[in-house]
Design a protein around this motif. Structure first.
Motif, PDB file in Angstrom:
ATOM      1  N   VAL A 211      45.423  38.112  39.170  1.00  0.00           N
ATOM      2  CA  VAL A 211      45.930  39.485  39.240  1.00  0.00           C
ATOM      3  C   VAL A 211      45.987  39.952  40.687  1.00  0.00           C
ATOM      4  N   ALA A 212      44.933  39.674  41.451  1.00  0.00           N
ATOM      5  CA  ALA A 212      44.926  40.081  42.856  1.00  0.00           C
ATOM      6  C   ALA A 212      46.024  39.386  43.638  1.00  0.00           C
ATOM      7  N   SER A 213      46.269  38.110  43.345  1.00  0.00           N
ATOM      8  CA  SER A 213      47.335  37.398  44.040  1.00  0.00           C
ATOM      9  C   SER A 213      48.709  37.924  43.653  1.00  0.00           C
ATOM     10  N   SER A 214      48.894  38.284  42.370  1.00  0.00           N
ATOM     11  CA  SER A 214      50.183  38.815  41.928  1.00  0.00           C
ATOM     12  C   SER A 214      50.477  40.190  42.516  1.00  0.00           C
ATOM     13  N   LEU A 215      49.413  40.913  42.888  1.00  0.00           N
ATOM     14  CA  LEU A 215      49.597  42.219  43.508  1.00  0.00           C
ATOM     15  C   LEU A 215      49.817  42.135  45.018  1.00  0.00           C
ATOM     16  N   PRO A 219      44.650  35.549  50.812  1.00  0.00           N
ATOM     17  CA  PRO A 219      43.380  34.844  50.559  1.00  0.00           C
ATOM     18  C   PRO A 219      42.169  35.557  51.148  1.00  0.00           C
ATOM     19  N   VAL A 220      42.308  36.077  52.368  1.00  0.00           N
ATOM     20  CA  VAL A 220      41.158  36.738  53.001  1.00  0.00           C
ATOM     21  C   VAL A 220      40.761  37.985  52.216  1.00  0.00           C
ATOM     22  N   ARG A 221      41.739  38.739  51.781  1.00  0.00           N
ATOM     23  CA  ARG A 221      41.437  39.955  51.020  1.00  0.00           C
ATOM     24  C   ARG A 221      40.847  39.623  49.657  1.00  0.00           C
ATOM     25  N   ILE A 222      41.330  38.555  49.021  1.00  0.00           N
ATOM     26  CA  ILE A 222      40.775  38.144  47.727  1.00  0.00           C
ATOM     27  C   ILE A 222      39.307  37.737  47.890  1.00  0.00           C
ATOM     28  N   ILE A 223      39.033  37.011  48.958  1.00  0.00           N
ATOM     29  CA  ILE A 223      37.649  36.591  49.204  1.00  0.00           C
ATOM     30  C   ILE A 223      36.757  37.799  49.457  1.00  0.00           C
ATOM     31  N   ARG A 224      37.264  38.756  50.244  1.00  0.00           N
ATOM     32  CA  ARG A 224      36.452  39.906  50.632  1.00  0.00           C
ATOM     33  C   ARG A 224      36.244  40.878  49.486  1.00  0.00           C
ATOM     34  N   GLN A 225      37.254  41.105  48.653  1.00  0.00           N
ATOM     35  CA  GLN A 225      37.174  42.156  47.648  1.00  0.00           C
ATOM     36  C   GLN A 225      36.901  41.641  46.234  1.00  0.00           C
ATOM     37  N   VAL A 226      37.131  40.363  45.987  1.00  0.00           N
ATOM     38  CA  VAL A 226      36.945  39.838  44.630  1.00  0.00           C
ATOM     39  C   VAL A 226      35.810  38.825  44.568  1.00  0.00           C
ATOM     40  N   ILE A 227      35.869  37.820  45.429  1.00  0.00           N
ATOM     41  CA  ILE A 227      34.903  36.721  45.346  1.00  0.00           C
ATOM     42  C   ILE A 227      33.552  37.108  45.938  1.00  0.00           C
TER      43      ILE A 227
END
Length: 308
Positions: A211-215, A219-227
């Motif tokens: 979902v984060a990638s589709s929005l 990668p850096v933002r996904i790591i920081r805010q999701v992972i």
């Protein structure tokens, strides 16, 4: 006449004066009650083993750290003498900064490696994850010896340098410095951070990443805010464990041959074995135990919150 009617009629017959009263019905026979061993009996053997193997030596160490005075009491003279020595203060400082530095290095390196193994598909990724479990069983001196074979004074790196350049000596001598000890500890303890991280990443819902990638998140933002928010409990548990283990590490410092690096465990060894100053060695050991127990309580609290 039925049995029920007969029983009713019999019960209804009045008892004549002088007849003995009927005996009260006894308890219905049942299975014999099993005799269970009290729980305290089962607890005695492990408590006795713990007392002999751990508590009794600990009591002896504490007792040795307070020497008897002339009046038959105890004296705390070794404590101020040890605390006032520059050697102890340097050892305490070295122990703390090595443990903190190694923990930070293990957290950063372990997080990056766990990310690659968990989310970057590559051939042999599953085998690498299994190797992390095997690596945890290695003794610390084995990793130190491996680094000595590569970067030691007569290691492969220096040998290759002398063969190529014709120099009498190679340039790699950092293993006997504090930086070499730091590198060895980070190399050995990083898997202790990776293991809880890989377990946490396996529980992560991949739908959140999609979902984060589709929005449009990179990668850096996904790591920081999701992972990273999901990995914080595992990072805290692994970091606390590494901090406790680095604080008490002895083999790595000894096998690197870093003579200028004196930690609290090395100081205990030096005072007891080399100088035969057992009261001072016991004082340093008591201080090390107190710090270790405090950090262990912190580790258990963090692990309990992380669900480890």
């Amino acid at each position: 006449m039925t049995a029920a009617a007969t029983g009713t009629a019999t019960a209804a017959v009045p008892r004549a004066p002088g007849d003995p009263a009927p005996a009260a019905p006894g308890p219905t026979p049942g299975p014999a009650r099993s005799r269970t061993v009290p729980a305290v009996v089962w607890a005695l053997p492990p408590v006795a083993v713990l007392a002999l193997a751990f508590l009794y030596p600990l009591v002896l160490v504490v007792q040795q750290s307070v020497t008897p005075d002339d009046g038959g009491g105890v004296s705390l003279d070794p404590y101020p003498d040890v605390f006032a020595s520059e050697v102890f203060r340097d050892a305490l400082t070295t122990t703390v900064w090595l443990a903190v530095g190694s923990t930070v290095g293990c957290l950063v390196l372990g997080f990056v490696l766990a990310l690659v193994i968990a989310f970057v598909p590559f051939p042999g990724g599953r085998a690498v994850a299994r190797f992390v479990d095997v690596f945890l069983s290695f003794p610390s001196f084995l990793i130190t010896l491996a680094l000595l074979f590569i970067y030691g004074s007569v290691g492969m790196a220096n040998g290759l340098w002398t063969d190529v350049t014709g120099a009498a000596d190679g340039p790699f001598h950092f293993l006997t410095t504090p930086g070499g000890v730091l590198l060895a500890e980070i190399t050995y303890f990083t898997p202790f951070v990776m293991r809880p991280l890989l377990a946490a990443f396996s529980q992560l819902d991949t739908g959140q990443l999609e979902v984060a990638s589709s929005l449009g998140a990179g990668p850096v933002r996904i790591i920081r805010q999701v992972i990273l928010p999901e990995a914080l409990p595992a990072l805290a548990a692994g970091g606390s464990l590494v901090l406790v283990m680095c604080l008490n590490e002895f083999g790595i410092v000894l096998f690197t041959g870093a003579k200028d690096v004196t930690t609290l465990p090395m100081l205990v060894y030096s005072k007891a074995i080399l100088e035969s100053d057992y009261p001072a060695a016991c004082v340093v050991a008591v201080v090390n135990i107190a710090i270790s127990v405090g950090l262990y309580v912190l580790y258990r609290g963090v692990s309990r919150r992380a669900g480890a």
